[in-house]
Design a protein around this motif. Structure first.
Motif, short mmCIF file in Angstrom:
data_model
loop_
_atom_site.label_atom_id
_atom_site.label_comp_id
_atom_site.label_asym_id
_atom_site.label_seq_id
_atom_site.Cartn_x
_atom_site.Cartn_y
_atom_site.Cartn_z
N UNK A 151 0.82 -1.20 0.00
CA UNK A 151 0.00 0.00 0.00
C UNK A 151 0.85 1.25 0.00
N UNK A 152 2.00 1.15 0.69
CA UNK A 152 2.83 2.34 0.80
C UNK A 152 3.27 2.83 -0.56
N UNK A 153 3.42 1.88 -1.50
CA UNK A 153 3.88 2.27 -2.82
C UNK A 153 2.72 2.66 -3.73
N UNK A 154 1.51 2.43 -3.26
CA UNK A 154 0.36 2.70 -4.10
C UNK A 154 -0.30 4.01 -3.69
N UNK A 155 -1.05 4.57 -4.61
CA UNK A 155 -1.67 5.85 -4.31
C UNK A 155 -2.86 5.73 -3.39
N UNK A 156 -3.18 4.54 -2.92
CA UNK A 156 -4.43 4.36 -2.20
C UNK A 156 -4.22 4.07 -0.73
N UNK A 157 -3.03 4.40 -0.22
CA UNK A 157 -2.70 4.00 1.14
C UNK A 157 -3.32 4.89 2.20
N UNK A 197 -8.44 7.61 -3.27
CA UNK A 197 -8.41 6.67 -4.41
C UNK A 197 -8.33 7.38 -5.76
N UNK A 198 -8.11 8.68 -5.74
CA UNK A 198 -8.13 9.44 -6.99
C UNK A 198 -7.11 8.99 -8.02
N UNK A 199 -5.91 8.62 -7.55
CA UNK A 199 -4.87 8.27 -8.53
C UNK A 199 -5.28 7.05 -9.35
N UNK A 200 -5.92 6.09 -8.70
CA UNK A 200 -6.37 4.91 -9.43
C UNK A 200 -7.50 5.21 -10.40
N UNK A 201 -8.18 6.31 -10.20
CA UNK A 201 -9.28 6.68 -11.08
C UNK A 201 -8.86 7.70 -12.14
N UNK A 202 -7.61 8.14 -12.09
CA UNK A 202 -7.19 9.17 -13.05
C UNK A 202 -7.80 10.52 -12.73
N UNK A 203 -8.13 10.75 -11.44
CA UNK A 203 -8.80 12.00 -11.07
C UNK A 203 -7.94 13.21 -11.42
N UNK A 204 -6.63 13.10 -11.21
CA UNK A 204 -5.78 14.27 -11.44
C UNK A 204 -5.73 14.63 -12.93
N UNK A 205 -5.77 13.62 -13.81
CA UNK A 205 -5.73 13.91 -15.25
C UNK A 205 -7.05 14.55 -15.69
N UNK A 206 -8.16 14.00 -15.18
CA UNK A 206 -9.47 14.56 -15.53
C UNK A 206 -9.57 15.99 -15.01
N UNK A 207 -9.10 16.20 -13.77
CA UNK A 207 -9.18 17.55 -13.17
C UNK A 207 -8.33 18.53 -13.97
N UNK A 208 -7.15 18.09 -14.40
CA UNK A 208 -6.30 18.98 -15.18
C UNK A 208 -6.95 19.31 -16.53
N UNK A 209 -7.52 18.29 -17.17
CA UNK A 209 -8.15 18.52 -18.48
C UNK A 209 -9.25 19.57 -18.35
N UNK A 210 -10.07 19.47 -17.30
CA UNK A 210 -11.15 20.43 -17.12
C UNK A 210 -10.64 21.83 -16.83
N UNK A 211 -9.59 21.91 -16.02
CA UNK A 211 -9.12 23.24 -15.60
C UNK A 211 -8.44 23.98 -16.75
N UNK A 212 -8.02 23.24 -17.78
CA UNK A 212 -7.45 23.94 -18.95
C UNK A 212 -8.51 24.10 -20.05
N UNK A 213 -9.77 23.81 -19.70
CA UNK A 213 -10.87 24.17 -20.60
C UNK A 213 -11.39 23.07 -21.49
N UNK A 223 -9.56 -2.73 -6.12
CA UNK A 223 -8.18 -3.08 -5.80
C UNK A 223 -7.23 -1.98 -6.28
N UNK A 224 -6.39 -1.53 -5.37
CA UNK A 224 -5.40 -0.48 -5.64
C UNK A 224 -6.05 0.82 -6.12
N UNK A 225 -7.35 0.95 -5.89
CA UNK A 225 -8.04 2.18 -6.28
C UNK A 225 -8.38 2.24 -7.76
N UNK A 226 -8.14 1.15 -8.50
CA UNK A 226 -8.44 1.14 -9.94
C UNK A 226 -9.81 0.51 -10.19
N UNK A 227 -10.57 1.10 -11.11
CA UNK A 227 -11.92 0.60 -11.39
C UNK A 227 -11.81 -0.58 -12.35
#
Ligand code: SF4
Length: 537
Positions: A56-62, A143-159, A466-470
Motif C-alpha cells: 500500500x505504501x507504494x500505491x496511491x491508495x494507502x 483513491x483518486x490516482x487509481x481513477x485518473x482523477x488528477x488527469x481529468x481535473x487537469x483537463x477540465x481546468x485547462x478548458x 483493488x489499488x483504487x483502480x476501477x
C-alpha cells in the motif's frame, strides 16, 4: 513471530501487527486472526504482498478512509429527497471519460465549471492570474490516482469539456505525465500541469466524501476560490449551490408507489409517465427528448462495439489486468449449448463497456462510470446486438431505467463512496431490469418488480476497488449486473406480479439504511475487502 526460509533468512509475517491487535468491533476474533495469518503466510510463500498491506505504501491508495457517510444537510443531494423527483435525462445520462463518474467525470465537470467561472472575471483581475490550483479531499484523495482523477481535473481546468474530450488526450497524459499546458485567461498566460492538482487530506470533516477546492492564484494571493462536491453519478454541487429553475413535473412522485399510482390512474406505462415529466420539467419537446435518448443509446452501442473490437491488452495500473471482452464474446458465440450462449454474449457486452471505462475512454453514466458496462450491454442485446427491438422500445426502456436511477438517487445514493457498490452496480442492474421489462411492453408492476428483484440481490455489496483502480472487481461485476438484470426481468415477467412480497421502495430504503451503516472501509477507499486481500505481484 517469524518464518524461517530455506535460504537461512527469516521473515516476519506482514500481518504480524494484526495478530497482536484486537479484532475490530463486530468481527469474530478467531476469523480475524485466521484471515491475518493467511494474508501473511501467502505473502511469505509467494513472495508477493497483499495489495492492502506493505505494498500500500507504494500505491496511491494507502490513505486512511474518509469519515463514514456523514453528509452536510446543506447539500442539495440531501435536501432534494424531500420533494418530488426533479432530475432530468440530461443530468442523469452523462457522456464523459471513465473510469468513475464520481472520481473522473464529476471532478472534470467541476474543474471545467471553475475554468468557465474564471473566464468571466473582470479583465483587471484576470490580468494578475499566475496559476490554477485544485485540491482533492476525502475519497477523491484516497483513491483518486487509481481513477485518473488528477488527469481529468487537469483537463477540465485547462478548458476541455467532459462530453467532447478526445480520450487520446487523457491516454497521452497518462503516458507522459510531465506535460505542461499553456492556459490563457484574459491577458494572463501561464502554464498548468499535473503538479497543480494536489492530493490533499484524505480524512477530515468534509461536507461530502468527494470534496474539492479550485483556486485561481495571483502569486500567493487567491483571486477566486470555490469549494465543490462530486456527489455521485457525475452530479456536482458547490458551496452555496442552488438548483436550476425547472418546471413542475406533470406527475409528481418521490417513490415508485407514487409513480405507479399515476400510471394506474392515467392508464400510462412507466415510460409515458417519465416522458411527460421530462417534457414538463426540462421544457423540451418529446422530439427533443427522443433525440437525446437516441444520442445516448448510440453512444452506448458504440462503447460496446469498440470494447469488443479492441485487441487484448493490459489495462493501466498495478493489477496488470488483461482485457477479455473480445475472447469471451467469440467463444460465447461458438458455445455448443445454445442456452448458455445468451448469458455469455451479454456478459461479453458488459465486459466490453466496462473495459472501455477502465481504459479511460468515453462512457455514459448509467448511473455511474464504474457501473457503465451494465446498461450498454442490455441496450445492445435488445437492439442490433441481439433481439433487434425497434428504436422506440429502446427509448422507452431508457426512460424506465432513468426513473429507477432517479428514485435510488432521491431516496438513497448513487455513489460508491457513500453506499458501496450496491449503489452503483446494484442500481445499474435494477435500471437494466426496468429497461428490459419496459422495452418488452410489460405493465408498471412488472417494471417495478424487476427493478426491485435486481436491486434486492445486490444489497450490502461493498465497494473495494483493488489499488483504487476501477477494474477488480468492477469489470466482471458489470457482467454480473447485466446478467442479474435479465434474471430480475425473467422472474418478474414470469411470476404473478401482485404476489411479490417486497416492493421497490422498501428495497431502496434498505439500501439507504445499509449505506448508512456500512463501514467506511467499504466505500471506495480501497481499505477493505478485495483491495486488502488480493495479492499483487
Ligand atoms: S466496486 Fe463497484 S462501486 Fe466500487 S468502484 Fe467498482 S464499480 Fe464502483
Amino acid at each position: 513471530m517469524s518464518i524461517d526460509r530455506t535460504d537461512g533468512t527469516s521473515s516476519t509475517l506482514p500481518g504480524q501487527d494484526l495478530l497482536a491487535a484486537d479484532a475490530p468491533d463486530g468481527i469474530d476474533r478467531r476469523a480475524f486472526l485466521m484471515r491475518s495469518a493467511v494474508i501473511g503466510a501467502t505473502a511469505v510463500l509467494t513472495g508477493c504482498q497483499p495489495a492492502g498491506t506493505d505494498q500500500k505504501a507504494a500505491l496511491p491508495t494507502a490513505a486512511p478512509p474518509p469519515p463514514g457517510s456523514k453528509l452536510s444537510p446543506e447539500l442539495e443531494v440531501v435536501k432534494k429527497s424531500k420533494g418530488p423527483v426533479m432530475t432530468t435525462l440530461e443530468e442523469f445520462y452523462k457522456v464523459g471519460p471513465g473510469p468513475s463518474s464520481s472520481h473522473t467525470i464529476g471532478p472534470m465537470r467541476i474543474t471545467y465549471d471553475f475554468y468557465q467561472r474564471c473566464t468571466k472575471l473582470p479583465a483587471d483581475q484576470l490580468a494578475k492570474a499566475t496559476a490554477l490550483k485544485v485540491h482533492l479531499y476525502g475519497s477523491l484523495s484516497a483513491t483518486g490516482k487509481g481513477h485518473g482523477t488528477e488527469r481529468a481535473a487537469l483537463a477540465g481546468i485547462i478548458g476541455k469539456e467532459p462530453a467532447t474530450i478526445d480520450p487520446a488526450f487523457l491516454d497521452e497524459l497518462a503516458a507522459k505525465p510531465d506535460q505542461v499546458f499553456p492556459v490563457t485567461l484574459g491577458s494572463a498566460a501561464f502554464n498548468a500541469s499535473l503538479k497543480d492538482i494536489i492530493y490533499d487530506a484524505p480524512k477530515g470533516d468534509f461536507p461530502h466524501p468527494n470534496t474539492m477546492t479550485c483556486k485561481l492564484m495571483a502569486g500567493d494571493a487567491v483571486l477566486l476560490e470555490q469549494e465543490y462536491y462530486s456527489v455521485g453519478g457525475g452530479f456536482i454541487e458547490w458551496k452555496g449551490y442552488t438548483p436550476p429553475k425547472k418546471g413542475q413535473p406533470k406527475y409528481p412522485y418521490a417513490t415508485m408507489k407514487e409513480l405507479q399510482a399515476h400510471a394506474e390512474r392515467e392508464k400510462l406505462t412507466v415510460a409515458q409517465v417519465v416522458m411527460a415529466n421530462e417534457v414538463a420539467v426540462s421544457g423540451k419537446t418529446e422530439a427533443e427528448v427522443n433525440a437525446f435518448l437516441d444520442k445516448i443509446s448510440t453512444a452506448m452501442v458504440n462503447i460496446v462495439k469498440s470494447g469488443l473490437a479492441a485487441p487484448e491488452a493490459t489495462l493501466p495500473g498495478p493489477i496488470k489486468l488483461k482485457t477479455k471482452a473480445g475472447d469471451v464474446y467469440r467463444r460465447a458465440l461458438d458455445d455448443k449449448y445454445e442456452r448458455q450462449k445468451g448469458v455469455g454474449v451479454v456478459a461479453a457486452y458488459a465486459l466490453a463497456g466496462s473495459e472501455e471505462n477502465a481504459r479511460g475512454h468515453l462512457v455514459v453514466t448509467a448511473p455511474t462510470g464504474g457501473s457503465a458496462g451494465v446498461l450498454p450491454a442490455l441496450v445492445y442485446s435488445i437492439g442490433e446486438g441481439g433481439r433487434k427491438l425497434p428504436q422506440q422500445k429502446i427509448r422507452e426502456g431508457l426512460l424506465a431505467a432513468a426513473c429507477v436511477g432517479y428514485l435510488c438517487k432521491h431516496n438513497a445514493t448513487l455513489a460508491g463512496a457513500e453506499g458501496g457498490c450496491q449503489a452503483e452496480i446494484g442500481v445499474a442492474s435494477a435500471m437494466g431490469a426496468a429497461l428490459l421489462s419496459q422495452a418488452h411492453d410489460y405493465p408498471h408492476q412488472v417494471v417495478a418488480n424487476a427493478a426491485e428483484s435486481s436491486l434486492e440481490h445486490h444489497l450490502g455489496m461493498t465497494c473495494d476497488p483493488v489499488a483504487g483502480f476501477v477494474q477488480v472487481p468492477c469489470i466482471e461485476r458489470c457482467a454480473y449486473g447485466a446478467v442479474k438484470a435479465w434474471v430480475g426481468f425473467l422472474i418478474a415477467s414470469n411470476e404473478i406480479p401482485i404476489n411479490r412480497r417486497v416492493d421497490f421502495d422498501t428495497t431502496v430504503e434498505a439500501m439507504a439504511l445499509t449505506a448508512k451503516e456500512m463501514n467506511a472501509k467499504y466505500k471506495e477507499t480501497s481499505e477493505g475487502g478485495l483491495a486488502v486481500s488480493l495479492v499483487l505481484c
